[in-house]
Scaffold this motif. Structure first.
Motif, PDB file in Angstrom:
ATOM      1  N   PHE A 208       6.090  26.623  -1.433  1.00 32.97           N
ATOM      2  CA  PHE A 208       5.162  25.327  -0.921  1.00 32.97           C
ATOM      3  C   PHE A 208       5.335  25.369   0.630  1.00 32.97           C
ATOM      4  CE2 PHE A 208       4.784  20.866   0.355  1.00 32.97           C
ATOM      5  CZ  PHE A 208       3.532  20.684  -0.446  1.00 32.97           C
ATOM      6  N   GLU A 209       4.064  25.280   1.255  1.00 31.16           N
ATOM      7  CA  GLU A 209       4.114  25.789   2.758  1.00 31.16           C
ATOM      8  C   GLU A 209       3.513  24.467   3.502  1.00 31.16           C
ATOM      9  OE1 GLU A 209       2.014  29.239   2.971  1.00 31.16           O
ATOM     10  OE2 GLU A 209       3.767  30.598   2.542  1.00 31.16           O
ATOM     11  N   LYS A 210       3.201  23.426   2.807  1.00 35.91           N
ATOM     12  CA  LYS A 210       2.792  22.185   3.350  1.00 35.91           C
ATOM     13  C   LYS A 210       3.801  21.070   3.867  1.00 35.91           C
ATOM     14  CE  LYS A 210      -1.289  23.701   2.527  1.00 35.91           C
ATOM     15  NZ  LYS A 210      -2.160  24.180   3.484  1.00 35.91           N
ATOM     16  N   THR A 211       3.544  20.313   4.633  1.00 36.83           N
ATOM     17  CA  THR A 211       4.641  19.436   5.045  1.00 36.83           C
ATOM     18  C   THR A 211       4.992  17.905   4.432  1.00 36.83           C
ATOM     19  OG1 THR A 211       2.866  18.046   6.350  1.00 36.83           O
ATOM     20  CG2 THR A 211       3.923  19.899   7.461  1.00 36.83           C
ATOM     21  N   PHE A 212       4.191  17.774   3.421  1.00 33.31           N
ATOM     22  CA  PHE A 212       4.215  16.545   2.711  1.00 33.31           C
ATOM     23  C   PHE A 212       5.494  16.790   1.742  1.00 33.31           C
ATOM     24  CE2 PHE A 212       2.369  14.146  -1.395  1.00 33.31           C
ATOM     25  CZ  PHE A 212       3.238  13.219  -1.375  1.00 33.31           C
ATOM     26  N   ASP A 213       6.839  16.099   1.946  1.00 33.21           N
ATOM     27  CA  ASP A 213       8.050  16.318   1.232  1.00 33.21           C
ATOM     28  C   ASP A 213       7.970  15.118   0.155  1.00 33.21           C
ATOM     29  OD1 ASP A 213      10.462  17.220   0.542  1.00 33.21           O
ATOM     30  OD2 ASP A 213      11.358  16.078   2.135  1.00 33.21           O
ATOM     31  N   LYS A 214       8.107  13.744   0.556  1.00 30.12           N
ATOM     32  CA  LYS A 214       8.119  12.841  -0.454  1.00 30.12           C
ATOM     33  C   LYS A 214       7.577  11.631   0.190  1.00 30.12           C
ATOM     34  CE  LYS A 214      13.068  12.214   0.790  1.00 30.12           C
ATOM     35  NZ  LYS A 214      14.473  12.150   0.295  1.00 30.12           N
ATOM     36  N   ILE A 215       7.212  10.687  -0.721  1.00 35.50           N
ATOM     37  CA  ILE A 215       6.859   9.596  -0.359  1.00 35.50           C
ATOM     38  C   ILE A 215       8.063   8.494  -0.424  1.00 35.50           C
ATOM     39  CG2 ILE A 215       5.719   7.449  -1.259  1.00 35.50           C
ATOM     40  CD1 ILE A 215       4.005   9.189  -3.009  1.00 35.50           C
ATOM     41  N   THR A 216       8.351   7.674   0.721  1.00 39.46           N
ATOM     42  CA  THR A 216       9.515   6.851   0.772  1.00 39.46           C
ATOM     43  C   THR A 216       9.176   5.429   0.630  1.00 39.46           C
ATOM     44  OG1 THR A 216       9.038   6.768   3.318  1.00 39.46           O
ATOM     45  CG2 THR A 216      10.423   8.439   2.749  1.00 39.46           C
ATOM     46  N   GLN A 217       7.916   5.070   0.828  1.00 41.92           N
ATOM     47  CA  GLN A 217       7.840   3.447   0.774  1.00 41.92           C
ATOM     48  C   GLN A 217       6.467   3.185   0.360  1.00 41.92           C
ATOM     49  OE1 GLN A 217       8.511   0.389   3.801  1.00 41.92           O
ATOM     50  NE2 GLN A 217      10.110  -0.114   2.056  1.00 41.92           N
ATOM     51  N   LEU A 218       6.082   2.187  -0.570  1.00 48.32           N
ATOM     52  CA  LEU A 218       4.833   1.964  -0.720  1.00 48.32           C
ATOM     53  C   LEU A 218       4.706   0.277  -0.125  1.00 48.32           C
ATOM     54  CD1 LEU A 218       4.137   2.779  -4.379  1.00 48.32           C
ATOM     55  CD2 LEU A 218       3.690   4.021  -2.190  1.00 48.32           C
ATOM     56  N   HIS A 219       3.633  -0.212   0.324  1.00 48.61           N
ATOM     57  CA  HIS A 219       3.444  -1.502   1.036  1.00 48.61           C
ATOM     58  C   HIS A 219       2.276  -2.072  -0.012  1.00 48.61           C
ATOM     59  CE1 HIS A 219       5.767  -1.153   4.612  1.00 48.61           C
ATOM     60  NE2 HIS A 219       5.462   0.425   4.280  1.00 48.61           N
ATOM     61  N   ILE A 220       2.474  -2.826  -0.664  1.00 50.46           N
ATOM     62  CA  ILE A 220       1.484  -3.658  -1.701  1.00 50.46           C
ATOM     63  C   ILE A 220       1.304  -4.958  -1.746  1.00 50.46           C
ATOM     64  CG2 ILE A 220       1.866  -1.976  -3.337  1.00 50.46           C
ATOM     65  CD1 ILE A 220       3.459  -3.723  -5.162  1.00 50.46           C
ATOM     66  N   THR A 221       0.093  -5.444  -1.958  1.00 51.76           N
ATOM     67  CA  THR A 221      -0.390  -7.058  -2.002  1.00 51.76           C
ATOM     68  C   THR A 221      -0.812  -7.408  -3.197  1.00 51.76           C
ATOM     69  OG1 THR A 221      -0.733  -7.102   0.393  1.00 51.76           O
ATOM     70  CG2 THR A 221      -1.536  -8.959  -0.752  1.00 51.76           C
TER      71      THR A 221
END
Length: 305
Positions: A208-221
């Motif tokens: 995997f050679e892209k920079t997207f590692d992981k999601i850390t937080q979602l902001h929702i309403t």
């Protein structure tokens, strides 16, 4: 008699030991539930121009637009794959008659049998659960893919969550053994095996050679009703609550309450595995911001065209 008594006593201890071990596994099932992906339904114009409009996404993630065909339905979307999670982006009516602003949170088990533990816990708590077995069509043939479970949710909500577990047939088909299935298998491991099987390569050849590692937080309403429904599911997936934030081992969800239904997802925060071009990149009702080893994808709630 004494010998028999000792024998039966031994069997009793063995049975208690097994029961204790099984109970412990049931209680600790949440540690084997990992955040896997989310979907969001955006407006047609932003969806159609997404990859052309924010070209830096080519460095950020593995991107593809594809149609997935299951046994009784098919859906098309744009996918942004990271090393640990991924995003599905749809336009209205693109996925199961998806509604503009709708958000879905998908969780995946990393150990076989975890989904059954969740089902048993729901039975004990008298929760109404919905269960299904999803099959996928490849080369014109149908194959078992995963089991899916969720607490029954009202159709008038705009945010949903569910749990998946890959079927044994799928795991074996990509190269895992029965012994492997007794251990923890992460989604990146599965994804590498799946891609290797499709390309006729060895899993360690997949990089995997892209920079997207992981999601850390979602902001929702969301509305209070939507929040309560979401919290009801997430507490079984290992989430705790601190202030206006729902927190798990993988991700946190920061929420605001609105009196009105509307676009649920405001922002996604990412951790990057390496640096990339910094700046703010706008595409209609999306904004992608890169700062050092972090990125943020902001959603604006303009009505779909």
């Amino acid at each position: 008699m004494k010998a028999n008594s000792k024998f039966y006593y031994f069997l009793l201890l063995l049975a208690i030991g097994c029961t204790s071990s099984n109970t412990k596994d049931e209680i600790n099932f949440a540690k084997h539930i990992r955040f896997n992906h989310l979907y969001i339904v955006i407006d047609d114009s932003t969806y159609n121009s997404l990859f052309d409009c924010i070209q830096i996404l080519d460095d950020f993630s593995e991107n593809i637009e594809q149609t997935v065909t299951a046994e009784n339905r098919a859906w098309s979307g744009k996918y942004l794959f990271g090393s640990n999670q991924y995003l599905e982006i749809f336009k209205p009516v693109g996925d199961k008659q998806g509604r503009f602003g709708e958000l879905g949170l998908g969780f995946l088990t990393d150990k076989s049998g975890t989904l059954n533990s969740v089902r048993n816990e729901w039975k004990r708590k008298k929760e109404k659960g919905s269960f299904s077995n999803r099959k996928i069509v490849r080369d014109g043939k149908s194959f078992p893919l995963f089991q899916m479970a969720s607490i029954e949710q009202s159709n008038d909500l705009s945010v949903f969550s569910w749990l998946m577990e890959y079927e044994e047939e799928e795991m074996i088909s990509v190269g895992f053994t029965q012994e492997d299935l007794k251990q923890v298998i992460s989604w990146p491991e599965y994804a590498a095996h799946r891609k290797a099987a499709d390309l006729n390569l060895m899993p360690d050849e997949i990089k995997f050679e892209k920079t997207f590692d992981k999601i850390t937080q979602l902001h929702i309403t969301l509305t209070q009703n939507e929040l309560e429904s979401l919290k009801k599911s997430l507490r079984y997936f290992g989430f705790t609550e601190e202030g206006n934030c729902l927190i798990s081992q993988d991700i946190s969800i920061k929420y605001k309450i609105s009196l009105h239904k509307g676009f649920v997802l405001n922002q996604i925060d990412f951790e990057l595995s390496s640096s990339m071009e910094q700046g703010t990149f706008r595409c209609n009702n999306l904004e992608f911001i890169v700062t050092e080893n972090k990125a943020h994808l902001k959603f604006y709630s303009a009505k779909p065209i």
